[in-house]
Design a protein around this motif. Structure first.
Motif: not given
Length: 166
Positions: A35-46, A116-131
């Protein structure tokens, strides 16, 4: 959980979800949930549930025995993403992909994945996540020694998992 450790778990989740990176030879992935906290991988807890997968990983070494490249290919794990706040889910069946990682002497790496690949970007990444994005095609990114991901190129089709769950 410290940001550095969350990044390691994110990288593990992505790798496991896409290819279940493992030792050389055919093996099965270890199933797990994260589980990723809110604003880490998405705006909500993922929440991410990872099951199955049959990757094969080969390591390549320099003359001193240091790993300088890995090549992982095979069927990835099945992934279920959950918006913990609403209970909405998106499930992805494991598909094929190939990931080539060049490991640089300074501890950074350059990654190129196809399929097929999933990439999780955090707010500290480039471009900044969460995504959290599914790439069907090719995606390339660099990872510095501090585990900051920098997306360098992408082609093909993308699906924004966070939007799908929103």
């Amino acid at each position: 959980m410290a940001a550095h450790h969350r990044r390691q778990w994110a990288a593990a989740a992505v790798a496991a979800g896409v290819l279940s990176i493992a030792a050389p030879g055919p093996v099965y992935a270890v199933d797990f949930d994260i589980v990723f906290p809110a604003d880490t991988a998405c705006e909500f807890e993922l929440g991410v549930n990872v099951t199955g997968g049959k990757p094969i990983t080969r390591e390549f070494f320099d003359s001193d025995g240091n790993t300088v490249r890995t090549l992982t290919a095979g069927r990835g794990s099945d992934l279920t993403f959950t918006n913990v706040d609403t209970g909405a889910t998106v499930s992805l069946k494991g598909n094929g992909s190939v990931t080539s990682t060049i490991i640089h002497p300074d501890g950074s790496s350059s990654v190129r994945s196809t399929g097929h690949n999933v990439l999780i970007l955090f707010p500290t990444d480039v471009p900044a996540g969460p995504s959290t994005t599914l790439y069907v095609g090719q995606v390339s990114y660099d990872v510095d020694a501090q585990q900051v991901f920098t997306l360098t190129s992408a082609s093909g089709r993308t699906t924004d998992i966070c939007d799908e769950l929103g």
